[in-house]
Design a protein around this motif. Sequence first.
Motif, PDB file in Angstrom:
ATOM      1  N   ARG A  16       0.846  -1.188   0.000  1.00 44.92           N
ATOM      2  CA  ARG A  16       0.000   0.000   0.000  1.00 44.92           C
ATOM      3  C   ARG A  16       0.880   1.236   0.000  1.00 44.92           C
ATOM      4  NH1 ARG A  16      -1.654  -4.851   0.698  1.00 44.92           N
ATOM      5  NH2 ARG A  16      -3.892  -5.122   0.635  1.00 44.92           N
ATOM      6  N   GLU A  37      -3.488  -3.681   4.406  1.00 48.96           N
ATOM      7  CA  GLU A  37      -4.515  -2.659   4.615  1.00 48.96           C
ATOM      8  C   GLU A  37      -4.618  -2.300   6.094  1.00 48.96           C
ATOM      9  OE1 GLU A  37      -9.241  -1.858   3.875  1.00 48.96           O
ATOM     10  OE2 GLU A  37      -8.203  -3.245   2.548  1.00 48.96           O
ATOM     11  N   THR A  60      -3.464   0.213  -3.484  1.00 49.14           N
ATOM     12  CA  THR A  60      -2.925  -1.134  -3.372  1.00 49.14           C
ATOM     13  C   THR A  60      -2.262  -1.468  -4.696  1.00 49.14           C
ATOM     14  OG1 THR A  60      -4.663  -1.767  -1.833  1.00 49.14           O
ATOM     15  CG2 THR A  60      -3.482  -3.560  -2.949  1.00 49.14           C
TER      16      THR A  60
END
Length: 135
Positions: A16, A37, A60
């Motif tokens: 990320r 996440e 992402t």
Amino acid sequence: MNALASGDGVAEPTVRAVYGRSVPDGDEPLIAVVRTEEEARAVEARVLGRHEQARVMWETLPVVGRLGDSVHLLLQSSGESDVVEVTNPVGIAAFADREGAERELRARAADGRPYVVGSFPLGWRRAGWPFDADR
């Protein structure tokens, strides 16, 4: 994202790229690079806990290659050559090795847009805002 690589049942590694905005309509620099996440949400909670007006978002990016302790991001920039100074980057791709990122940078050079490659240890956080109180 739980994408499967080539249908072989192996989860494709992802990272990320986390961005932060300190004021409405302000710039959104890269502020962290994390694996999950949950880590991105923890960065968001920490930033918003100190800077209520901030906005945190992330992309992402699937990683090309076998992910280790660092990742090499190809970002579209606004013309800046230092990846940490890019004011509003767009994550294009993530690579396990720098050479792969540099090859993709050269392959995209013909489109006339500015790109930059940055190498980051996973868990990297930007020095200064928004983490200035952490140091």
